[in-house]
Scaffold this motif. Structure first.
Motif, PDB file in Angstrom:
ATOM      1  N   VAL A  29       0.846  -1.197   0.000  1.00 21.39           N
ATOM      2  CA  VAL A  29       0.000   0.000   0.000  1.00 21.39           C
ATOM      3  C   VAL A  29       0.879   1.244   0.000  1.00 21.39           C
ATOM      4  O   VAL A  29       0.691   2.168  -0.788  1.00 21.39           O
ATOM      5  CB  VAL A  29      -0.971  -0.011   1.211  1.00 21.39           C
ATOM      6  N   ARG A  30       1.883   1.255   0.894  1.00 18.79           N
ATOM      7  CA  ARG A  30       2.775   2.420   0.971  1.00 18.79           C
ATOM      8  C   ARG A  30       3.536   2.622  -0.338  1.00 18.79           C
ATOM      9  O   ARG A  30       3.670   3.739  -0.835  1.00 18.79           O
ATOM     10  CB  ARG A  30       3.744   2.224   2.145  1.00 18.79           C
ATOM     11  N   LYS A  31       4.024   1.524  -0.904  1.00 18.47           N
ATOM     12  CA  LYS A  31       4.788   1.587  -2.148  1.00 18.47           C
ATOM     13  C   LYS A  31       3.921   2.134  -3.287  1.00 18.47           C
ATOM     14  O   LYS A  31       4.365   2.975  -4.072  1.00 18.47           O
ATOM     15  CB  LYS A  31       5.316   0.189  -2.491  1.00 18.47           C
ATOM     16  N   ALA A  32       2.681   1.671  -3.380  1.00 15.46           N
ATOM     17  CA  ALA A  32       1.765   2.139  -4.427  1.00 15.46           C
ATOM     18  C   ALA A  32       1.473   3.629  -4.252  1.00 15.46           C
ATOM     19  O   ALA A  32       1.475   4.394  -5.220  1.00 15.46           O
ATOM     20  CB  ALA A  32       0.480   1.330  -4.404  1.00 15.46           C
ATOM     21  N   LEU A  33       1.235   4.049  -3.025  1.00 14.29           N
ATOM     22  CA  LEU A  33       0.969   5.468  -2.764  1.00 14.29           C
ATOM     23  C   LEU A  33       2.185   6.331  -3.076  1.00 14.29           C
ATOM     24  O   LEU A  33       2.066   7.401  -3.666  1.00 14.29           O
ATOM     25  CB  LEU A  33       0.520   5.664  -1.322  1.00 14.29           C
ATOM     26  N   ASP A  34       3.358   5.873  -2.682  1.00 16.04           N
ATOM     27  CA  ASP A  34       4.588   6.637  -2.942  1.00 16.04           C
ATOM     28  C   ASP A  34       4.881   6.744  -4.426  1.00 16.04           C
ATOM     29  O   ASP A  34       5.347   7.774  -4.898  1.00 16.04           O
ATOM     30  CB  ASP A  34       5.778   6.019  -2.210  1.00 16.04           C
TER      31      ASP A  34
END
Length: 121
Positions: free
Chosen positions: A112-117
């Motif tokens: 999730v964090r990677k996709a948002l970043d």
């Protein structure tokens, strides 16, 4: 606060993912199929759509196609999840990340964090 739209037709999974992401500080909106997800997206533009692949009414591939075709949704991060082998899905959609169900909490949060970043670049 970043908004995540979680789309899954299995109510237990939907609620568990929503609770987990809220605990991590995300604003969470839910939908039980793709058509409902598109309705939610017109109400508020999420930062990320985390969607199951096999659902009734409007499935994951159709939802992703609609999101990508709509100029207003450009820049929304996408993350798919499926219980079927996602290696074939990754080949079919090389520019989209997938989570293999079942997944552990750490893997989910990292993706999730990677996709948002990646969306912010």
């Amino acid at each position: 606060m970043e908004t995540v739209l979680v789309v899954d037709d299995e109510q237990g999974i939907l609620e568990a993912l929503a609770d987990l992401l809220r605990e991590e500080g995300y604003r969470v909106v839910t939908a039980s199929h793709g058509r409902e997800a598109l309705e939610r997206m017109t109400e508020l533009r999420p930062d990320l759509v985390l969607t199951d692949w096999m659902m009734p009414v409007l499935d994951g591939p159709a939802l992703i196609g609609r999101i990508r075709a709509e100029p207003a949704f450009q820049g929304v991060a996408l993350l798919g999840m499926s219980a079927v082998d996602v290696s074939a899905l990754r080949r079919q959609y090389p520019d989209m990340p997938f989570l293999q169900k079942p997944f552990d909490i750490g893997t989910l949060l990292k993706q999730v964090r990677k996709a948002l970043d990646s969306r912010q670049r």
